[in-house]
Structure formats: structure tokens, C-alpha cells
Write an enzyme that holds these catalytic residues in place. Structure first.
Site, PDB file in Angstrom:
ATOM      1  N   SER A 172       0.655  -1.617  -0.140  1.00  0.00           N
ATOM      2  CA  SER A 172       0.084  -0.219  -0.156  1.00  0.00           C
ATOM      3  C   SER A 172       1.044   1.207  -0.585  1.00  0.00           C
ATOM      4  O   SER A 172       1.797   0.838   0.447  1.00  0.00           O
ATOM      5  CB  SER A 172      -0.803   0.275   1.135  1.00  0.00           C
ATOM      6  OG  SER A 172      -1.178   1.475   1.285  1.00  0.00           O
ATOM      7  N   TYR A 185      -2.492  -0.429  10.879  1.00  0.00           N
ATOM      8  CA  TYR A 185      -2.690  -0.734   8.929  1.00  0.00           C
ATOM      9  C   TYR A 185      -1.353  -0.640   8.945  1.00  0.00           C
ATOM     10  O   TYR A 185      -0.604  -1.564   8.073  1.00  0.00           O
ATOM     11  CB  TYR A 185      -3.694  -0.797   8.763  1.00  0.00           C
ATOM     12  CG  TYR A 185      -3.730  -0.390   7.157  1.00  0.00           C
ATOM     13  CD1 TYR A 185      -4.261  -2.146   6.283  1.00  0.00           C
ATOM     14  CD2 TYR A 185      -3.618   0.395   6.090  1.00  0.00           C
ATOM     15  CE1 TYR A 185      -4.067  -1.854   4.979  1.00  0.00           C
ATOM     16  CE2 TYR A 185      -3.485   0.368   4.595  1.00  0.00           C
ATOM     17  CZ  TYR A 185      -3.920  -1.069   3.944  1.00  0.00           C
ATOM     18  OH  TYR A 185      -3.958  -1.223   2.900  1.00  0.00           O
TER      19      TYR A 185
END
Length: 300
Positions: A172, A185
Site C-alpha cells: 500500500s 495498518y
């Protein structure tokens, strides 16, 4: 070689790398053929995993699809079959090591050796770190990074034996830059980027140049993964657009695939700008998404 001799060689390599990158801007790298290869994609019941499965199906690959959502993964498999390829759907909980190893053994016995492994499954909990439940933090690490180890250990040995294969890590933008209310995350995605880079170096050290690695780092995607995402400089993309860009990188064996491309510039600026300048850059970007704050200051 003596250090004084190695330094000029280093600068020559750097110069050559820049020239090579410049040439590639005008002469695109030829895409490799993956027709007939077995491709396993985790988290393929929706979003980017589903869109990428369709991309591989259009290139006549045999699909092995994993997801915890039975209906979602079967829908993806059915559409792949309509595209004219064989697709196998498995319900797999990627937070459980035993589940992964069991499904991997079944794939090897019933379908064959996996040529391309795409670790795409991911979970997120957008809230402040003190309010994020311990179980949610643990699951993010189990799915977002530990599962990558278990699938890699399951399928990499055959790739190394044959000196052929491709391991794709879906990380990501949060694996390079950070955002508030995504502490766990981002931490898990930084780990995923680290796994990709370290594995790449290890395969090189072992002279397994036929086993390729790629790391996909998208910004926001319009899916149900994050609610109401927005960004001034890098607006959210549809899963199909991200999958299309990712495939171009995969088929040319690109190591780090930033989507959109401007994200790479942003990451470089984040590294080289002074702290205040980097903070101003991300303020300019106006990154937004839905999150919850459960933390409250205690009253004195």
C-alpha cells in the site's frame, strides 16, 4: 576490489541505471507471456483481487482463488470461467496459518505447482491506536503480513527448485508513508514492503534469478475497504484501473509498482524533504477517509 576502485564503479552503475530508466520511457519493456500458468490470488472475492483475477483470466491463466467470503470468491471464479479459463475457488481464512497450509497442500495435489503467487488479502481498522482492539491489531498483522510468510513458505520451494515463478506482494501507499488513525495498518504494510525487499535480495543472493518479485503499492481504491476516501493530488482509482496498471508492472517484472505513478514522486519527496516540508506536502494533499476516534482525555 579496493574501495577507491569500487566508488567509481558505483557511480557508473548509478549513471547506467538512470540511462536505462530513460530509455524505458521511450522504448517500453516487452511483457512476458503468462498464458497457461497457474496463478493463486488471495483475497480475490472482491476489489483489487477480483479485478486482477480478471486480468490474468484474459491472459489465459489458470486461476486459484482464495477468499474468506464464499459467495464473493465463487462469483469471481464464475466470471473467470466465462472469460474462458479454468478457475478454482477456495474458502480460506488467511489469518490462520493452518488454514493456509492445508489449502496450499490441496492446491499442490489437485491442481499443480503455482507459478504466480499474489498475496492480496488484507484487513483494516481505521481508528486511533489506543481504541483499536487488541484482536483487530493482531488480525491485521496475521492477514496483512504473516499470511505472506505462510503462502511464500508453501509455494516458494518449488519456484526455487525450477528457478521459475513470481511472488507479488500487495502492500500500500501506507507501506511507505503514514497517516493518522491507521497506525496498525501502516505498520503491517511497512512490514510487507520490507518482506518484499528482503526476499528480493535473498533470491538474488541465492542466484534464483528466474523467481521474480513485485510489490504493488496503490493509493486509495474505490471499494468497501476504506469508506469515503479522497485525496487532492492522487484521487481514488477504481479497482479495474489499479489492476490494469499493476498488470503492466507484473508482466514487465517491475519490482516496486506505485499506483498512481505520482505516488513514487511523493514518497521520494517524503524521504528527502525536511520534516516540516514533508508535513506541508501531505497537508497540501488533503488526505481524507472515514475513521473513528474512541480515545478521550481523562479528566483531572
Amino acid at each position: 576490489m579496493h574501495l577507491l576502485l569500487e566508488i567509481p564503479v558505483f557511480f557508473l552503475v548509478v549513471l547506467y541505471s538512470y540511462l536505462e530508466a530513460l530509455v524505458k520511457l521511450f522504448i517500453p519493456v516487452k511483457e512476458k507471456c503468462v498464458s497457461g500458468q497457474i496463478v493463486l490470488i488471495t483475497g480475490s472475492g472482491h476489489g483489487l483481487g477480483r479485478a486482477t483475477a480478471y486480468e490474468f483470466a484474459r491472459r489465459q491463466c489458470k486461476l486459484v482463488l482464495w477468499d474468506i467470503n464464499k459467495n464473493g470468491v465463487e462469483e469471481t471464479a464464475e466470471e473467470c470461467r466465462r472469460l474462458g479459463v479454468t478457475a478454482h475457488a477456495f474458502v480460506v481464512d488467511c489469518s490462520k496459518k493452518e488454514d493456509i497450509y492445508s489449502a496450499a497442500e490441496k492446491v499442490r495435489k489437485e491442481i499443480g505447482d503455482v507459478d504466480i503467487l499474489m498475496n492480496n488479502a488484507g484487513v483494516i481498522s481505521p481508528t486511533d491506536v489506543l481504541s483499536t482492539e487488541d484482536q483487530a491489531i493482531q488480525k491485521m498483522f496475521e492477514v496483512n503480513i504473516l499470511a505472506h510468510y505462510w503462502t511464500t513458505k508453501a509455494f516458494l520451494p518449488t519456484m526455487m527448485k525450477n528457478n521459475h515463478g513470481h511472488i507479488i506482494t500487495v502492500a500500500s501507499a501506507g507501506g511507505h508513508i503514514v497517516a493518522p488513525f491507521l497506525v496498525a495498518y501502516c505498520s503491517s504494510k511497512f512490514a510487507a514492503v520490507g518482506l518484499h525487499r528482503a526476499l528480493t535480495e535473498e533470491l538474488s543472493a541465492l542466484k534464483k534469478d528466474g523467481v521474480k518479485t513485485s510489490c504493488i503499492c496503490p493509493m486509495f481504491i474505490n471499494s468497501d475497504f476504506v469508506k469515503n476516501p479522497s485525496s487532492r493530488l492522487m484521487p481514488p482509482l477504481e479497482p479495474e484501473e489499479v489492476a490494469s496498471q499493476a498488470m503492466k508492472g507484473i508482466l514487465t517484472n517491475e519490482s516496486m509498482i506505485f499506483i498512481p505513478r505520482f505516488l513514487k514522486v511523493s514518497v521520494m519527496l517524503d524521504r528527502f524533504l525536511p520534516a516540516r516540508g514533508a508535513k506541508a506536502l501531505w497537508k497540501l494533499n488533503k488526505l481524507k477517509f472515514d475513521f473513528t476516534i474512541g480515545y478521550k482525555d481523562k479528566e483531572n
